[in-house]
Design an enzyme around this catalytic site. Structure first.
Site, PDB file in Angstrom:
ATOM      1  N   GLU A  94       0.830  -1.205   0.000  1.00  0.00           N
ATOM      2  CA  GLU A  94       0.000   0.000   0.000  1.00  0.00           C
ATOM      3  C   GLU A  94       0.865   1.256   0.000  1.00  0.00           C
ATOM      4  O   GLU A  94       0.513   2.261  -0.627  1.00  0.00           O
ATOM      5  CB  GLU A  94      -0.923  -0.020   1.214  1.00  0.00           C
ATOM      6  CG  GLU A  94      -1.989  -1.087   1.127  1.00  0.00           C
ATOM      7  CD  GLU A  94      -2.837  -1.193   2.383  1.00  0.00           C
ATOM      8  OE1 GLU A  94      -4.029  -1.518   2.264  1.00  0.00           O
ATOM      9  OE2 GLU A  94      -2.312  -0.943   3.492  1.00  0.00           O
ATOM     10  N   GLU A 139      -3.296  -9.730   4.359  1.00  0.00           N
ATOM     11  CA  GLU A 139      -4.139  -9.373   5.497  1.00  0.00           C
ATOM     12  C   GLU A 139      -5.269 -10.377   5.728  1.00  0.00           C
ATOM     13  O   GLU A 139      -5.667 -10.628   6.866  1.00  0.00           O
ATOM     14  CB  GLU A 139      -4.724  -7.969   5.310  1.00  0.00           C
ATOM     15  CG  GLU A 139      -3.755  -6.834   5.589  1.00  0.00           C
ATOM     16  CD  GLU A 139      -2.915  -6.455   4.402  1.00  0.00           C
ATOM     17  OE1 GLU A 139      -2.298  -5.379   4.422  1.00  0.00           O
ATOM     18  OE2 GLU A 139      -2.843  -7.243   3.428  1.00  0.00           O
TER      19      GLU A 139
END
Length: 259
Positions: free
Chosen positions: A110, A130
């Site tokens: 990210e 995640e």
């Protein structure tokens, strides 16, 4: 020890995430990164930033789960700019290059996605794992389906699988792949090229892209031609705007002053 190392080369700021063993980001590191990138944004002498990781194995694996286990809240105060200092930093109207020198997963991917260009070493690896730890890759869930084909983005988000630099390049997620030994040489050459360009135009491009992301075409064009965007208004009234035209007419290289 400061987890962030910075070096200035002329108008270029190089930011190195240096937090052994893996360059994971905890709340303190995120806040420090926000301070660094906000200072870069606000410094008129700096035109381009580079973000990379220390060492040869990790760019950044994202959120520090050990720090989380010790009490860092996943929704804690990441500081100005949000996680990693970049992804929510307002009005960052200067080019940022991510030099991905190794593993970029979770929040590390990210962080790279928050840059304007991504240059990857040939051994770089990527993932959004995640899902396996029972949480959500929030920024990637927003950004990735807008950057690469929807079904591929959803596969990566829903499975958390790893993919290499070649696949990342195939989907347009990275701009270039270079041998690891040549990564910073290539990135610095690109940064030098950008630093020699017109900063007011860069600022206008970045604001236009942000403003137009969810706008209808004609609405976006009306805001540009009506000089309703601050960076566009500044550009059209600038010395640099005239300098570009004069340099073209005089068949010489322009001298950009950022005003």
């Amino acid at each position: 020890m400061d987890p962030i190392r910075t070096e200035t080369r002329g108008a270029i700021l190089e930011v190195t995430l240096d937090r052994p063993k893996a360059n994971a980001i905890d709340l303190m590191t995120s806040r420090r990164m926000g301070e660094v990138f906000a200072a870069f944004r606000d410094d008129p002498e700096l035109r381009v930033a580079v973000i990379t990781g220390a060492g040869e194995k990790f760019f950044c694996p994202g959120w520090d789960l050990k720090a989380a286990a010790d009490g860092d809240a996943v929704d804690g105060d990441y500081g100005v700019g949000g996680f990693g200092g970049l992804q929510e930093l307002r009005d960052l109207n200067k080019p940022v290059i991510a030099a991905v020198n190794g593993i970029a997963c979770g929040g590390g991917l990210e962080l790279a996605l928050s840059a304007d260009m991504i240059i990857a070493a040939d051994h770089a690896q990527f993932a959004l794992p995640e899902i396996r730890s029972g949480t959500v890759a929030d920024a990637a869930s927003v950004k990735l389906p807008k950057r690469i084909p929807y079904h591929i983005a959803m596969e990566l988000l829903l499975t958390g699988r790893w993919f290499d630099a070649t696949e990342a390049k195939h989907w347009g997620l990275v701009n270039e792949i270079v041998p690891a030994a040549d990564l910073m040489t290539r990135v610095r050459a690109l940064a030098d090229l950008l630093a020699s360009g017109p900063p007011l135009v860069y600022a206008a491009i970045k604001e236009i892209v942000r403003d137009a992301e969810d706008a209808k075409f004609q609405d976006a064009m009306n805001r540009i031609t009506g000089r309703q965007l601050a960076t566009v208004d500044r550009l059209y009234a600038s010395e640099d705007q005239l300098e570009g035209a004069r340099a073209f007419a005089e068949k010489r290289d322009p001298v950009w002053k950022g005003r």
